[in-house]
Design a protein around this motif. Structure first.
Motif, PDB file in Angstrom:
ATOM      1  N   THR A  29       0.710  -1.106  -0.101  1.00 33.09           N
ATOM      2  CA  THR A  29      -0.030  -0.078   0.019  1.00 33.09           C
ATOM      3  C   THR A  29       0.931   1.156   0.081  1.00 33.09           C
ATOM      4  OG1 THR A  29      -1.545  -1.248   1.170  1.00 33.09           O
ATOM      5  CG2 THR A  29      -1.894   1.107   1.083  1.00 33.09           C
ATOM      6  N   THR A  30       1.856   1.269   0.785  1.00 31.45           N
ATOM      7  CA  THR A  30       2.661   2.531   0.769  1.00 31.45           C
ATOM      8  C   THR A  30       3.589   2.771  -0.375  1.00 31.45           C
ATOM      9  OG1 THR A  30       2.993   1.864   3.404  1.00 31.45           O
ATOM     10  CG2 THR A  30       4.412   3.471   2.449  1.00 31.45           C
ATOM     11  N   VAL A  31       4.099   1.614  -0.965  1.00 30.76           N
ATOM     12  CA  VAL A  31       4.819   1.590  -2.097  1.00 30.76           C
ATOM     13  C   VAL A  31       3.830   2.195  -3.133  1.00 30.76           C
ATOM     14  CG1 VAL A  31       5.780   0.274  -4.090  1.00 30.76           C
ATOM     15  CG2 VAL A  31       6.364  -0.047  -1.964  1.00 30.76           C
ATOM     16  N   LEU A  32       2.436   1.678  -3.261  1.00 40.32           N
ATOM     17  CA  LEU A  32       1.566   2.363  -4.153  1.00 40.32           C
ATOM     18  C   LEU A  32       1.300   3.685  -4.034  1.00 40.32           C
ATOM     19  CD1 LEU A  32      -0.024   0.679  -6.583  1.00 40.32           C
ATOM     20  CD2 LEU A  32      -1.871   0.824  -5.056  1.00 40.32           C
ATOM     21  N   SER A  33       1.096   4.195  -2.846  1.00 40.40           N
ATOM     22  CA  SER A  33       0.843   5.624  -2.528  1.00 40.40           C
ATOM     23  C   SER A  33       2.016   6.615  -3.107  1.00 40.40           C
ATOM     24  CB  SER A  33       0.704   5.741  -1.001  1.00 40.40           C
ATOM     25  OG  SER A  33       1.955   5.656  -0.424  1.00 40.40           O
ATOM     26  N   LEU A  34       3.192   6.032  -3.139  1.00 39.95           N
ATOM     27  CA  LEU A  34       4.436   6.672  -3.789  1.00 39.95           C
ATOM     28  C   LEU A  34       4.497   6.643  -5.318  1.00 39.95           C
ATOM     29  CD1 LEU A  34       6.788   5.933  -0.868  1.00 39.95           C
ATOM     30  CD2 LEU A  34       5.581   8.046  -1.244  1.00 39.95           C
ATOM     31  N   ASN A  77       7.040   5.351   4.551  1.00 46.27           N
ATOM     32  CA  ASN A  77       6.912   6.585   3.729  1.00 46.27           C
ATOM     33  C   ASN A  77       8.037   7.586   3.614  1.00 46.27           C
ATOM     34  OD1 ASN A  77       5.467   8.095   2.052  1.00 46.27           O
ATOM     35  ND2 ASN A  77       3.672   7.786   3.207  1.00 46.27           N
ATOM     36  N   ASN A  78       8.641   7.556   4.703  1.00 46.43           N
ATOM     37  CA  ASN A  78       9.909   8.678   5.157  1.00 46.43           C
ATOM     38  C   ASN A  78      11.118   7.986   4.105  1.00 46.43           C
ATOM     39  OD1 ASN A  78       9.643  11.024   6.178  1.00 46.43           O
ATOM     40  ND2 ASN A  78       9.161  10.085   8.149  1.00 46.43           N
ATOM     41  N   ASN A  85      11.245   6.477 -13.467  1.00 47.65           N
ATOM     42  CA  ASN A  85      11.692   5.239 -13.707  1.00 47.65           C
ATOM     43  C   ASN A  85      12.257   4.175 -12.836  1.00 47.65           C
ATOM     44  OD1 ASN A  85      10.161   5.529 -16.266  1.00 47.65           O
ATOM     45  ND2 ASN A  85      12.029   6.838 -16.852  1.00 47.65           N
ATOM     46  N   ILE A  86      11.986   4.453 -11.617  1.00 44.77           N
ATOM     47  CA  ILE A  86      12.701   3.460 -10.763  1.00 44.77           C
ATOM     48  C   ILE A  86      11.837   2.109 -10.555  1.00 44.77           C
ATOM     49  CG2 ILE A  86      13.254   3.504  -8.099  1.00 44.77           C
ATOM     50  CD1 ILE A  86      12.870   6.426  -8.165  1.00 44.77           C
ATOM     51  N   GLN A  87      12.824   1.149 -10.598  1.00 45.10           N
ATOM     52  CA  GLN A  87      12.306  -0.329 -10.319  1.00 45.10           C
ATOM     53  C   GLN A  87      12.336  -0.367  -8.895  1.00 45.10           C
ATOM     54  OE1 GLN A  87      15.176  -3.039 -11.759  1.00 45.10           O
ATOM     55  NE2 GLN A  87      13.736  -4.812 -11.666  1.00 45.10           N
ATOM     56  N   ILE A  88      11.190  -1.103  -8.340  1.00 48.67           N
ATOM     57  CA  ILE A  88      11.254  -1.303  -6.953  1.00 48.67           C
ATOM     58  C   ILE A  88      11.018  -2.926  -6.906  1.00 48.67           C
ATOM     59  CG2 ILE A  88       9.900  -1.228  -4.721  1.00 48.67           C
ATOM     60  CD1 ILE A  88       9.296   1.673  -5.330  1.00 48.67           C
ATOM     61  N   LYS A  89      11.999  -3.542  -6.174  1.00 45.99           N
ATOM     62  CA  LYS A  89      11.954  -4.961  -5.755  1.00 45.99           C
ATOM     63  C   LYS A  89      11.574  -5.306  -4.275  1.00 45.99           C
ATOM     64  CE  LYS A  89      15.323  -7.369  -7.469  1.00 45.99           C
ATOM     65  NZ  LYS A  89      16.814  -7.936  -8.149  1.00 45.99           N
TER      66      LYS A  89
END
Length: 187
Positions: free
Chosen positions: A43-48, A82-83, A56-60
């Motif tokens: 949820t947090t990743v999605l909100s950001l 979030n921070n 174009n950052i890849q989040i793994k």
């Protein structure tokens, strides 16, 4: 437009100062509940998403156990994630930015790592960056805009949960923020 962003930045700063005051005075009580930790991270990743998509950052995510239940103050832990994620997003290179989120549980302690392939943080700053008054004198070392109190608040929140938070980093390679939380029980 600049006035609007500056006003937003200031009101954000004031909120953070007030939050920190609240945490430090002990007025802020933990509102504990049990929740699925991975779902919260998602949820947090999605909100950001607007921020990391723009660069174009890849989040793994590396989370071996997707059933991890955390007993904590959900809003506070969201604030920590979030921070740390916002900072990582600011730090990574624009062309090949990568952020890795690793979560493990060993003996009732959940450890979370947020690693980015940004420019790294000088070793002598590793303990200083969590200090609310710290802003490096040398401009190249200064904390990213707006994160001034963010890390101090993260530290306070994690400590209120009987956890620890620290950073590991190598210049021009990576920064990794790590924090631990007991799965339950804060007396």
């Amino acid at each position: 437009n600049n006035i609007v962003t500056e006003t937003e930045r200031l009101s954000h700063l004031i909120t953070q100062v007030l939050n920190l005051e609240k945490y430090e005075s002990g007025k802020q009580r933990l509102m504990l509940s049990s929740f699925n930790y991975e779902e919260m991270i998602d949820t947090t990743v999605l909100s950001l998403q607007p921020l990391w998509q723009q660069k174009n950052i890849q989040i793994k995510k590396i989370i071996p156990n997707s059933e991890l239940i955390l007993y904590a103050d959900k809003n506070m832990i969201i604030q920590v994630l979030n921070n740390l994620l916002s900072n990582a997003i600011k730090f990574v290179p624009t062309s090949n930015g990568l952020i890795i989120i690793r979560v493990n549980e060993i003996d009732g302690v959940i450890s979370t790592e947020i690693e980015d392939n940004g420019k790294g943080i000088n070793t002598e700053l590793h303990h200083l960056i969590f200090d609310k008054f710290f802003q490096a004198k040398n401009q190249t070392l200064k904390k990213p805009e707006g994160s001034g109190l963010g890390l101090a608040i993260c530290k306070k929140i994690i400590e209120m949960h009987q956890g620890k938070i620290w950073v590991e980093s190598e210049i021009n390679k990576y920064s990794k923020f790590l924090f631990t939380l007991p799965t339950q029980n804060y007396n």
